[in-house]
Design a protein around this motif. Structure first.
Motif, PDB file in Angstrom:
ATOM      1  N   GLU A 118      11.468  84.996 100.853  1.00 49.37           N
ATOM      2  CA  GLU A 118      11.816  84.536 100.210  1.00 49.37           C
ATOM      3  C   GLU A 118      11.478  84.266  98.741  1.00 49.37           C
ATOM      4  OE1 GLU A 118      15.929  83.727  99.593  1.00 49.37           O
ATOM      5  OE2 GLU A 118      16.190  84.203 101.526  1.00 49.37           O
ATOM      6  N   GLU A 119      10.299  83.493  98.701  1.00 46.52           N
ATOM      7  CA  GLU A 119       9.701  83.510  97.776  1.00 46.52           C
ATOM      8  C   GLU A 119       9.060  84.885  96.898  1.00 46.52           C
ATOM      9  OE1 GLU A 119       4.473  82.062  97.827  1.00 46.52           O
ATOM     10  OE2 GLU A 119       5.704  82.075  99.606  1.00 46.52           O
TER      11      GLU A 119
ATOM     12  N   ASP B  24       0.974  87.710  98.364  1.00 47.29           N
ATOM     13  CA  ASP B  24       0.295  87.447  97.385  1.00 47.29           C
ATOM     14  C   ASP B  24       0.240  88.793  96.323  1.00 47.29           C
ATOM     15  OD1 ASP B  24       0.362  84.406  98.568  1.00 47.29           O
ATOM     16  OD2 ASP B  24      -1.681  85.586  99.277  1.00 47.29           O
TER      17      ASP B  24
ATOM     18  N   ARG C 221       7.518  84.954 104.207  1.00 43.72           N
ATOM     19  CA  ARG C 221       7.490  85.141 102.205  1.00 43.72           C
ATOM     20  C   ARG C 221       8.481  85.695 101.995  1.00 43.72           C
ATOM     21  NH1 ARG C 221       2.063  84.848 101.278  1.00 43.72           N
ATOM     22  NH2 ARG C 221       2.638  84.200  99.399  1.00 43.72           N
TER      23      ARG C 221
ATOM     24  N   GLU D 217      12.387  85.297  94.687  1.00 41.94           N
ATOM     25  CA  GLU D 217      12.571  85.000  93.615  1.00 41.94           C
ATOM     26  C   GLU D 217      12.302  85.894  92.322  1.00 41.94           C
ATOM     27  OE1 GLU D 217      11.947  80.191  92.610  1.00 41.94           O
ATOM     28  OE2 GLU D 217      12.769  80.725  94.965  1.00 41.94           O
ATOM     29  N   ARG D 218      10.683  86.047  92.971  1.00 35.45           N
ATOM     30  CA  ARG D 218      10.477  86.322  91.894  1.00 35.45           C
ATOM     31  C   ARG D 218      10.596  88.171  91.490  1.00 35.45           C
ATOM     32  NH1 ARG D 218       8.197  85.569  87.639  1.00 35.45           N
ATOM     33  NH2 ARG D 218       5.775  86.516  86.854  1.00 35.45           N
TER      34      ARG D 218
ATOM     35  N   ILE E 192       3.681  89.910  94.730  1.00 34.67           N
ATOM     36  CA  ILE E 192       4.265  88.496  93.514  1.00 34.67           C
ATOM     37  C   ILE E 192       2.952  89.198  92.265  1.00 34.67           C
ATOM     38  CG2 ILE E 192       4.051  86.079  93.370  1.00 34.67           C
ATOM     39  CD1 ILE E 192       5.214  86.112  96.171  1.00 34.67           C
TER      40      ILE E 192
END
Ligand SMILES: C[S@@+](CC[C@H](N)C(=O)[O-])C[C@H]1O[C@@H](n2cnc3c(N)ncnc32)[C@H](O)[C@@H]1O
Length: 309
Positions: A279-280, A249, A277, A283-284, A252
């Motif tokens: 992929e998340e 978190d 986590r 992507e960012r 990101i």
């Protein structure tokens, strides 16, 4: 100072997942007693003395997490039990789980992990030496003297190890390095000893800032500055390398602020990313960066990035 201890007894298989849950719950410190780690250490280490009673323990892992006494412990225990139940439903053998809560003095737990913590070689050249252990460096080794106290960063955690391995390769002589979420200061110290000209390390946690400063002093380094900061907020200027070993978190949230602080050819090393986590985070990250290398250990990932071409 009094703390609440939640101690979970679980299986070898569930160690990482349960530790992750306890960190997610906001533990101020986690101490893992895994008899297998101790047995492995006893077989592979070159230390003169090893407490034999440590070898007599069975297979179960005991994970103790410490919370400020003000915390609503009932909610935490209920959440923990639900998450452990979830692990079971995903087919993870959690063993014969026990969850115990007790009140402890800071002194009782802050030192309890020390007997499990021995000098540790990481990567090609780095050795992390706990302050209370003797170590004679071999030729070419870089020794980091460390008393992590209650801050995260002993070098034993996969995420720290992977960062140290990457830093060995990417910190070039004269580099400016930013260490976001410095914990014990281990990565800042490593960067300095690897030849950085100046290192800025920061943590949001005041206790970590204090401990990191002490460790920098312990290593006699004058080119490492430690301060308090929420992510990059209090950093000024640009770096050749920005390392952040924090949870997904935070990574990101950090990503969009990295680019303005990175030199044109600079590298961004993000670690502490649990595989689920990835992929998340990817992507960012790919909105701003190109992923150029990755390391993976157990359920953790470290990603090395450069500015998108
Ligand atoms: C996993 S530890 C890493 C410590 C050390 N850098 C290492 O690699 O072993 C993450 C550190 O990030 C800090 N942290 C968490 N959120 C933060 C934030 N928003 N800003 C700065 N530091 C933060 C924590 O206090 C903790 O010391």
């Amino acid at each position: 100072m009094k703390w609440l201890e939640i101690q979970v007894t679980t299986s070898q298989e569930a160690e990482e997942a349960v530790t992750g849950i306890l960190y997610d719950l906001g533990a101020g410190g986690v101490v893992i007693k895994n008899p297998n780690d101790v047995k492995e250490l006893a077989q592979t280490s070159e230390w003169d003395y090893f407490d034999p009673s440590l070898l007599e323990e069975g297979e179960e892992v005991k994970i103790s997490a410490y919370f400020l006494i003000t915390t609503d412990i009932t909610d935490k225990v209920n959440f923990l039990k639900e998450r452990i139940w979830e692990l079971k439903s995903f087919g993870i053998n959690v063993g014969n789980v026990k969850v115990e809560v007790s009140e402890v003095d800071e002194e009782d737990w802050a030192d309890s992990w020390k007997k499990y913590y021995k000098p540790l070689k990481v990567g090609k050249r780095i050795v992390v030496r706990p302050l209370w252990e003797e170590y004679s460096p071999k030729e070419g080794e870089i020794v980091i003297d460390l008393d992590p106290g209650m801050a995260f960063g002993t070098g034993t955690h996969e995420t720290t190890k992977m960062c140290l391995q990457f830093l060995e390769d990417i910190v070039k002589p004269g580099a400016i390095v930013f260490d976001v979420g410095c914990g014990s200061g281990i990565l800042s110290i490593a960067a300095s000893k690897l030849g950085a000209s100046y290192v800025y390390g920061a943590d949001v946690d005041e206790m970590a800032v204090k401990i990191a400063r002490e460790n920098v002093k312990l290593n006699g380094l004058e080119n490492v500055e430690i301060f308090q900061s929420d992510l990059l907020k209090n950093f000024r200027g640009k770096a050749d390398v920005i390392v952040a070993n924090i949870i997904a978190d935070a990574i990101i949230r950090l990503i969009p602020d990295v680019l303005p602080h990175l030199k044109e050819e600079g590298l961004f090393l993000a670690s502490g990313i649990i595989k689920d986590r990835f992929e998340e985070v990817k992507e960012r990250a790919e909105e701003f960066f190109e992923i150029i290398d990755m390391k993976e250990e157990k359920e953790w990932l470290s990603i090395l990035m450069k500015k998108k071409g």
